[in-house]
Design a protein around this motif. Structure first.
Motif, PDB file in Angstrom:
ATOM      1  N   ILE A   3      90.708  -1.872  -2.207  1.00  0.00           N
ATOM      2  CA  ILE A   3      90.447  -0.571  -1.427  1.00  0.00           C
ATOM      3  C   ILE A   3      89.941  -0.644  -0.165  1.00  0.00           C
ATOM      4  O   ILE A   3      88.752  -1.209   0.215  1.00  0.00           O
ATOM      5  N   GLN A  25      81.905  -7.278  -3.772  1.00  0.00           N
ATOM      6  CA  GLN A  25      82.898  -6.602  -4.675  1.00  0.00           C
ATOM      7  C   GLN A  25      84.422  -6.994  -4.307  1.00  0.00           C
ATOM      8  O   GLN A  25      84.851  -6.809  -3.182  1.00  0.00           O
ATOM      9  N   ASP A  27      87.186  -5.949  -5.077  1.00  0.00           N
ATOM     10  CA  ASP A  27      88.349  -5.254  -5.103  1.00  0.00           C
ATOM     11  C   ASP A  27      88.140  -4.004  -3.907  1.00  0.00           C
ATOM     12  O   ASP A  27      88.919  -3.138  -3.493  1.00  0.00           O
ATOM     13  N   ILE A  28      86.902  -4.484  -3.077  1.00  0.00           N
ATOM     14  CA  ILE A  28      86.695  -3.373  -1.842  1.00  0.00           C
ATOM     15  C   ILE A  28      86.811  -4.545  -0.508  1.00  0.00           C
ATOM     16  O   ILE A  28      86.182  -5.474  -0.446  1.00  0.00           O
ATOM     17  N   GLU A 114      81.420   2.461  -7.103  1.00  0.00           N
ATOM     18  CA  GLU A 114      82.179   3.364  -7.969  1.00  0.00           C
ATOM     19  C   GLU A 114      82.579   4.555  -7.601  1.00  0.00           C
ATOM     20  O   GLU A 114      83.818   5.059  -7.776  1.00  0.00           O
ATOM     21  N   ARG A 117      85.838   3.431  -5.673  1.00  0.00           N
ATOM     22  CA  ARG A 117      86.749   3.156  -6.500  1.00  0.00           C
ATOM     23  C   ARG A 117      87.407   4.414  -6.926  1.00  0.00           C
ATOM     24  O   ARG A 117      88.567   4.678  -7.251  1.00  0.00           O
ATOM     25  N   LYS A 118      86.694   5.577  -7.477  1.00  0.00           N
ATOM     26  CA  LYS A 118      87.159   6.698  -7.924  1.00  0.00           C
ATOM     27  C   LYS A 118      87.874   7.445  -7.016  1.00  0.00           C
ATOM     28  O   LYS A 118      88.905   8.170  -7.213  1.00  0.00           O
TER      29      LYS A 118
END
Length: 212
Positions: A3, A25, A27-28, A114, A117-118
């Motif tokens: 992301i 993180q 994924d970021i 979070e 991510r959402k």
């Protein structure tokens, strides 16, 4: 999925804290940070991130204007507002400008991650107190009489319609042209969801607007 995220906040310590945590993180991916709305718009245009964490109160373009611009320069970016403010004068304008999520700076770091991510998968995160304000505003709108949406001039025209005045008589009374009257009548019908001037006249009488 990685992301791509942009951080926008005019407080350096806040930015440092966010950067320090989000870099842990996997994924970021941080694509940049901005200290003002103006700087944010420039970076949004260049980086086209998936998500932007947007502060509200900043110099050189606040978060509301920056959110509006984000929709123009980076239309696929989702704006997650991260702020200390719950004031209506900031809350509703930024939501109307296109903010996707609204969270407070009192949120824990994992909660902020979070929310990012959402947002990336199309799921909004709204602070509970903001949800309450939105529901309250919706109730106000649903119970608000339609005629309150009319301008003062449109109410004057509606009042005269309720008195069975013709377009020419309305024009003479208000010292405006007949063409202008027709425009006002058309706007009135559209705003009140009515089909013709007869229904408008009945509406005026039923709501006591013909006695102005």
């Amino acid at each position: 999925m990685t992301i791509r995220t942009l951080i926008v906040d005019d407080h350096e310590m806040v930015r440092r804290g966010l950067v320090a945590y989000l870099m842990t993180q996997p994924d970021i991916e941080l694509v940049g940070e901005a200290a003002s709305g103006h700087e944010a718009v420039t970076l949004l245009s260049k980086t086209q991130p998936d998500v932007v964490l947007m502060d509200l109160v900043m110099e050189n373009m606040d978060g509301v204007e920056a959110t509006k611009e984000a929709a123009r320069v980076s239309p696929n970016t989702r704006v997650v507002v991260l702020t200390s403010y719950l004031n209506d004068d900031k809350l509703f304008p930024v939501l109307e400008a296109g903010a996707f999520s609204y969270i407070l700076k009192t949120s824990r770091a994992p909660e902020i991650a979070e929310a990012i991510r959402k947002a990336a998968i199309g799921q909004a995160t709204i602070e509970p107190r903001v949800s309450e304000k939105i529901l309250h505003r919706m109730k106000e709108i649903s119970t608000k009489p339609l005629y309150e949406e009319l301008t003062e001039r449109e109410r004057e025209v509606l009042s005269l319609l309720g008195q069975a005045k013709t377009n020419q008589q309305i024009a003479d009374t208000l010292y405006i042209g007949v063409k202008t009257v027709k425009t006002h009548v058309s706007n009135i019908l559209a705003k009140l969801c009515l089909e013709d001037r007869t229904q408008a006249a009945v509406y005026a009488v039923e709501n006591g607007l013909h006695k102005r």
